[in-house]
Write an enzyme that holds these catalytic residues in place. Sequence first.
Site, mmCIF file in Angstrom:
data_model
loop_
_atom_site.group_PDB
_atom_site.id
_atom_site.type_symbol
_atom_site.label_atom_id
_atom_site.label_comp_id
_atom_site.label_asym_id
_atom_site.label_seq_id
_atom_site.Cartn_x
_atom_site.Cartn_y
_atom_site.Cartn_z
ATOM 1 N N LYS A 29 1.077 -3.259 4.853
ATOM 2 C CA LYS A 29 0.193 -4.045 4.008
ATOM 3 C C LYS A 29 0.920 -4.942 3.012
ATOM 4 C CE LYS A 29 -3.726 -3.992 3.828
ATOM 5 N NZ LYS A 29 -4.653 -3.004 3.254
ATOM 6 N N GLU B 23 -7.419 -10.638 -6.330
ATOM 7 C CA GLU B 23 -8.514 -9.676 -6.521
ATOM 8 C C GLU B 23 -8.699 -9.349 -7.996
ATOM 9 O OE1 GLU B 23 -7.723 -6.372 -3.812
ATOM 10 O OE2 GLU B 23 -7.017 -7.839 -2.367
ATOM 11 N N SER C 289 0.859 -1.179 0.000
ATOM 12 C CA SER C 289 0.000 0.000 0.000
ATOM 13 C C SER C 289 0.899 1.233 0.000
ATOM 14 C CB SER C 289 -0.885 -0.012 1.253
ATOM 15 O OG SER C 289 -1.295 1.310 1.566
#
Length: 456
Positions: A287, A294, A281
């Site tokens: 992260k 996804e 991130s």
Amino acid sequence: MPPKTAAMWKGRFSQATADLVQQYGESISYDWRLYPHDVAGSIAHARAQVKAGLLTDDEFSTIEKGLREIEKEIAAGGFEFSIELEDIHMNIESALTKRIGAVGGKLHTARSRNDQVATDTRLYCRSAIDDLLDYISALQGALLSQAEAHAGTILPGYTHLQRGQPVTVGHHLLAYVEMLARDKERLIDTRKRVNVCPLGSGALAGSTINLDREAIAAELGFDGVTTNSMDAISDRDYIAELLFALALCGGHLSRLSEDLILWCSSEFGFATLSDAHTTGSSLMPQKKNPDVCELTRGKTGRLYGNLVSLLTAIKGLPLTYNRDLQEDKEPLFDSIDTITMALKVNAEMIAEMKINEEVCEAAASDPLLLATDLADWLVKAGIPFRSAHELVGKAVAESVTKNIPLDELDLTQVDSAFTKDASSVFSLKKALAARTNPGAPSVANVKAQVARWKDA
Ligand code: ARG
């Protein structure tokens, strides 16, 4: 005044095509990728013209050489495509005539772009299917290696995303190997209907000039020729079928993605993806995101959309060719590109995925996962299943209210149907080992399935 357009159908027109119409109708910006198939189709067609006495051997050689040169030029990126020539068929034919002169003008005898485009897309689909079968096998291979390494790694199996019964990581991953095997079967089956040659169907009604269709089909590796010219040039079933097979395969990859997203969350922690297959991130330094999963889940929407686009494009068309059919290509190409990348990147990612065995086993250690086994124990002691289910339900309720794990509860206090021996049920290893029926997740079964798949 002759029109300015370079199009090869301009004879009856006195006005040039409007720029906007050219932009609206061109397909060369995407159908250029049919070029190897277009060249192969043209060479086979020209060879049949020799047999029919329409071309001399020398003329054929000139045409073949010219087409091969054009093919090389396109492959090398040096070919200049023109949108005035609309599509790959006219771009190649026009370049051929420029290169070899008037004899190039003989090539289109007894042929239309309608049978030509149907031939090209069939050849394209066939080669795409052959590649996809390999990519699916590679992904199955990656799943299989993990399944083999974790044939005995106990994992909770879920329904409603609630822990249900114990399985193994191997059994869970083999479920996807099964789905992918069916995806391959569907592709292999679709290939049969793809691999039929429409060339010779002409614009819609064949031709008064009869070329040897069987010979053309054989040269192009088709299994046979189409048997109705009107159907042959307007049919896009083979693309719709392929798009369905890819949509469903995408659906399977999307479910796999969803499982992996859950597995890689802090809440589950069952698996860890490699740094190479995750992203960070820009704001939150801690992260490590499962973006590949996804994206696969998200791109599945395109696969479904492409199928629906094509089905919608063909549903209202009168026989035979209508320009709507040009709308078959972008969905087709997009689905092939999308699923190809998805299969490749998932194979790589899954091969490098780490399964966190202790976390999996700890999650499966909840004795409630063996509540069904406890009911089975009662059944073996002669209690009808419905009553057994209720008795175990009572025991579960007591375990929850008293906050005593089910395997520590004195079951004999719950009901006299339980004896001391009932608690022998609470062994995960035994519970799995007992699941020996075909398709069930005993470690021995999972190992046998891994061996079967490796053989296949
Ligand atoms: N580019 C066209 C397509 O993809 C080729 C066939 C054109 N035929 C025609 N009659 N305009 O469908």
